[in-house]
Design a protein around this motif. Structure first.
Motif, short mmCIF file in Angstrom:
data_model
loop_
_atom_site.label_atom_id
_atom_site.label_comp_id
_atom_site.label_asym_id
_atom_site.label_seq_id
_atom_site.Cartn_x
_atom_site.Cartn_y
_atom_site.Cartn_z
N ASP A 1 10.71 13.03 0.87
CA ASP A 1 10.52 12.30 2.13
C ASP A 1 10.25 10.82 1.87
O ASP A 1 10.78 9.95 2.58
CB ASP A 1 9.36 12.91 2.94
CG ASP A 1 9.69 14.29 3.49
OD1 ASP A 1 10.89 14.64 3.54
OD2 ASP A 1 8.74 15.01 3.87
N LEU A 2 9.46 10.52 0.86
CA LEU A 2 9.18 9.11 0.51
C LEU A 2 10.45 8.40 0.03
O LEU A 2 10.66 7.22 0.33
CB LEU A 2 8.09 9.03 -0.55
CG LEU A 2 6.69 9.48 -0.11
CD1 LEU A 2 5.76 9.52 -1.32
CD2 LEU A 2 6.14 8.56 0.96
N ILE A 3 11.29 9.12 -0.69
CA ILE A 3 12.57 8.56 -1.12
C ILE A 3 13.44 8.27 0.10
O ILE A 3 14.04 7.19 0.21
CB ILE A 3 13.29 9.51 -2.10
CG1 ILE A 3 12.53 9.59 -3.42
CG2 ILE A 3 14.73 9.08 -2.33
CD1 ILE A 3 12.99 10.69 -4.34
N ASP A 4 13.51 9.21 1.04
CA ASP A 4 14.31 9.04 2.25
C ASP A 4 13.83 7.85 3.08
O ASP A 4 14.64 7.16 3.72
CB ASP A 4 14.28 10.31 3.11
CG ASP A 4 15.02 11.48 2.47
OD1 ASP A 4 15.84 11.23 1.55
OD2 ASP A 4 14.77 12.64 2.87
N LEU A 5 12.52 7.60 3.06
CA LEU A 5 11.97 6.47 3.81
C LEU A 5 12.16 5.14 3.07
O LEU A 5 11.90 4.08 3.62
CB LEU A 5 10.47 6.69 4.07
CG LEU A 5 10.13 7.81 5.05
CD1 LEU A 5 8.62 8.07 5.04
CD2 LEU A 5 10.60 7.45 6.46
N GLY A 6 12.63 5.20 1.84
CA GLY A 6 12.86 3.99 1.07
C GLY A 6 11.58 3.41 0.47
O GLY A 6 11.56 2.26 0.02
N ILE A 7 10.54 4.19 0.44
CA ILE A 7 9.26 3.72 -0.09
C ILE A 7 9.25 3.78 -1.62
O ILE A 7 8.68 2.91 -2.27
CB ILE A 7 8.09 4.54 0.50
CG1 ILE A 7 8.03 4.30 2.01
CG2 ILE A 7 6.78 4.20 -0.16
CD1 ILE A 7 7.05 5.19 2.74
N ILE A 8 9.86 4.81 -2.17
CA ILE A 8 9.93 4.96 -3.61
C ILE A 8 11.36 5.27 -4.02
O ILE A 8 12.20 5.62 -3.18
CB ILE A 8 8.99 6.08 -4.13
CG1 ILE A 8 9.43 7.45 -3.62
CG2 ILE A 8 7.53 5.81 -3.77
CD1 ILE A 8 8.70 8.62 -4.28
N SER A 9 11.63 5.13 -5.31
CA SER A 9 12.92 5.57 -5.85
C SER A 9 12.63 6.46 -7.04
O SER A 9 11.57 6.39 -7.65
CB SER A 9 13.77 4.37 -6.27
OG SER A 9 13.14 3.65 -7.30
N LEU A 10 13.57 7.29 -7.36
CA LEU A 10 13.43 8.25 -8.43
C LEU A 10 14.47 7.94 -9.49
O LEU A 10 15.65 7.81 -9.20
CB LEU A 10 13.63 9.67 -7.88
CG LEU A 10 13.33 10.84 -8.79
CD1 LEU A 10 11.86 10.84 -9.19
CD2 LEU A 10 13.67 12.14 -8.09
N LYS A 11 14.01 7.78 -10.73
CA LYS A 11 14.91 7.50 -11.84
C LYS A 11 14.73 8.57 -12.90
O LYS A 11 13.62 8.97 -13.21
CB LYS A 11 14.60 6.13 -12.46
CG LYS A 11 14.87 4.99 -11.52
CD LYS A 11 14.62 3.67 -12.20
CE LYS A 11 14.90 2.54 -11.22
NZ LYS A 11 14.68 1.24 -11.83
N ALA A 12 15.83 9.01 -13.46
CA ALA A 12 15.79 10.03 -14.50
C ALA A 12 15.37 9.38 -15.82
O ALA A 12 15.69 8.22 -16.08
CB ALA A 12 17.15 10.68 -14.66
#
Length: 72
Positions: free
Chosen positions: A19-30
């Motif tokens: 949900d935080l990713i969808d809101l653009g608050i955080i990003s996820l990197k491998a």
């Protein structure tokens, strides 16, 4: 910007992160693969066969080479 490593212990936490990713608050990197991961991948692609020379034969060649070098 701050980079954190997070261990997810509950599936609900993953949903919150999504949900935080969808809101653009955080990003996820491998994480980049480790050297061991890369080696295992390459090793799995190599043919695995029995060596045509034994360890004793290798050691004998090394000793012969060293004797030859000492005599020069």
């Amino acid at each position: 910007m701050e980079i954190l490593t997070i261990e997810i212990k509950d599936p609900k936490a993953k949903k919150l992160i999504d949900d935080l990713i969808d809101l653009g608050i955080i990003s996820l990197k491998a994480n980049p693969p480790t050297w061991r991961d890369l080696w295992d991948k390459m090793d799995s692609q190599l043919p695995h066969s029995e060596p045509e020379i034994t360890e004793e034969e290798i050691m004998a060649e090394i000793k012969a080479y060293r004797r030859e070098k000492q005599n020069q």
